[in-house]
Design a protein around this motif. Structure first.
Motif, short mmCIF file in Angstrom:
data_model
loop_
_atom_site.label_atom_id
_atom_site.label_comp_id
_atom_site.label_asym_id
_atom_site.label_seq_id
_atom_site.Cartn_x
_atom_site.Cartn_y
_atom_site.Cartn_z
N ARG A 81 0.84 -1.21 0.00
CA ARG A 81 0.00 0.00 0.00
C ARG A 81 0.87 1.25 0.00
O ARG A 81 0.61 2.21 -0.74
N CYS A 129 -15.24 2.60 -9.80
CA CYS A 129 -14.21 3.25 -8.97
C CYS A 129 -14.29 2.76 -7.53
O CYS A 129 -13.27 2.45 -6.90
N SER A 139 -11.45 0.53 -5.45
CA SER A 139 -10.85 0.96 -4.19
C SER A 139 -11.07 -0.06 -3.08
O SER A 139 -10.16 -0.32 -2.27
N ASN A 168 -8.59 -2.72 -3.54
CA ASN A 168 -7.25 -2.32 -3.10
C ASN A 168 -7.11 -2.40 -1.59
O ASN A 168 -6.00 -2.62 -1.09
N ASN A 169 -8.20 -2.19 -0.87
CA ASN A 169 -8.14 -2.15 0.60
C ASN A 169 -8.80 -3.38 1.23
O ASN A 169 -9.07 -3.37 2.44
N VAL A 174 -9.85 6.83 -7.82
CA VAL A 174 -9.59 5.65 -6.99
C VAL A 174 -8.55 5.98 -5.92
O VAL A 174 -8.65 5.51 -4.77
N TYR A 175 -7.57 6.81 -6.27
CA TYR A 175 -6.56 7.22 -5.28
C TYR A 175 -7.23 7.95 -4.11
O TYR A 175 -6.91 7.70 -2.94
N LEU A 198 -10.36 7.65 -3.12
CA LEU A 198 -11.14 6.68 -2.36
C LEU A 198 -10.24 5.77 -1.53
O LEU A 198 -10.59 5.39 -0.40
N ASP A 199 -9.08 5.42 -2.08
CA ASP A 199 -8.13 4.60 -1.32
C ASP A 199 -7.71 5.28 -0.02
O ASP A 199 -7.62 4.64 1.04
#
Length: 332
Positions: free
Chosen positions: A158, A186, A190, A193-194, A222-223, A225-226
């Protein structure tokens, strides 16, 4: 106008005082040292001198007011303005200093670009062995050891991804591709990713963003939201953590879509909520030693949102919930 007059008097007061002293000196010479005195001639001459000085002062004041108005307009420019000014004293020195500063700025810009390239290259080189470590970790038979190793590896993955994105964000050539995208895609990207940290904290996730299209950049949204989901996992409540994501328009004809991300975590104190988007602000929890934070996450979120021309806001009740709202341009 009164302020301009006061500044004009303050700036040119010494010249007015000098003229008054000259008039007094001439009057004293005329009265005390001349044998044949005609006071009416002296008064007439004083009247002419005062009238002349008043006209000169009036003209100077008009020129001063005009220049102040022009200067106020110049100061609104976002570029160098010395070359647009009329000829002035020591212009060559000003041009020399500007050239020196531009050269220093150019060299610093090249050094920053080189550093960003090195960091980006380092991140890409790290991603390959890190991905290999994640694959090897899946082959470990002991579930407890596999879980204990997976968490630091996921955190490293991450952080490397975040560093790579932040490096691109700081670049003057930040690539933006504004296009019509699916908000649901999107959000799902996200969450994927998490997913490790959301599963680890046993989040209950409720999503309602179906069939909504917006104009944005997929990767950078997405960045954002991450970062928000990462904070939700970081500050999650110990019991039954929940994450709600929904979106909607005020009406079918509305030009904006509001995306909400809400968690029932620790929340933000009233004294901190106004500053959460400031660079380096960490809040009271950091000073209490409860969480480790750099204060850069939400600052970068705000910076990306500004570049995308999205609006982001936050509301929170400490101990109950935190809700972020992102305003995006709708498909229509």
């Amino acid at each position: 106008m009164f302020k301009l007059l006061r500044n004009f008097i303050r700036k040119n007061g010494k010249y007015g005082l000098r003229n008054i002293m000259i008039i007094f000196a001439y009057n004293g010479y005329f009265i005390f040292l001349m044998h044949e005195r005609a006071i009416h001639f002296l008064l007439y001459l004083d009247f002419l001198l005062i009238l002349f000085l008043a006209v000169v002062a009036g003209v100077d004041f008009v020129i001063y007011v005009k220049w102040e108005c022009e200067k106020e307009q110049f100061l609104r420019y976002e570029d160098i303005i010395y070359n647009q000014l009329p000829p002035f004293e020591n212009r060559e020195i000003t041009e020399h200093d500007v050239c020196v500063l531009e050269e220093k700025q150019r060299r610093q810009f090249e050094e920053n670009c080189e550093l960003q390239d090195n960091i980006a290259r380092w991140c890409h080189e790290w991603k390959l062995p890190l991905a290999a470590c994640l694959m090897i970790n899946e082959k470990i038979k002991d579930a407890e050891i596999r879980r204990d190793l997976r968490e630091p590896l996921e955190r490293m993955n991450r952080q490397v991804n975040m560093m790579l994105q932040e490096c691109r964000l700081q670049s003057p050539l930040m690539d933006l591709q504004i296009e019509r995208i699916s908000l649901e895609a999107c959000v799902k990207a996200s969450i994927k990713n998490n997913r490790f940290f959301l599963i680890q904290k046993k989040f209950t996730i409720d999503i309602h963003v179906e069939n909504i299209l917006v104009y944005s950049d997929f990767a950078w949204l997405v960045y954002i939201l991450d970062q928000l989901l990462g904070n939700a996992a970081k500050y999650a409540s110990k019991e039954q953590p929940q994450l709600k994501i929904w979106a909607g328009k005020e009406s079918k004809e509305a030009e904006q879509v509001c995306l909400f991300i809400e968690d029932n975590g620790e929340g933000i104190k009233d004294s901190d909520i106004r500053r959460v988007f400031e660079k380096g602000f960490t809040g009271q929890n950091y000073h209490n030693g409860k969480y480790k934070s750099t204060g850069m996450g939400l600052y970068l979120v705000q910076k990306v949102a500004d570049k995308l021309e999205h609006k982001i806001s936050v509301e929170s009740v400490f101990g109950k919930y935190t809700r972020f709202c992102i305003v995006l341009r709708a498909e229509n």
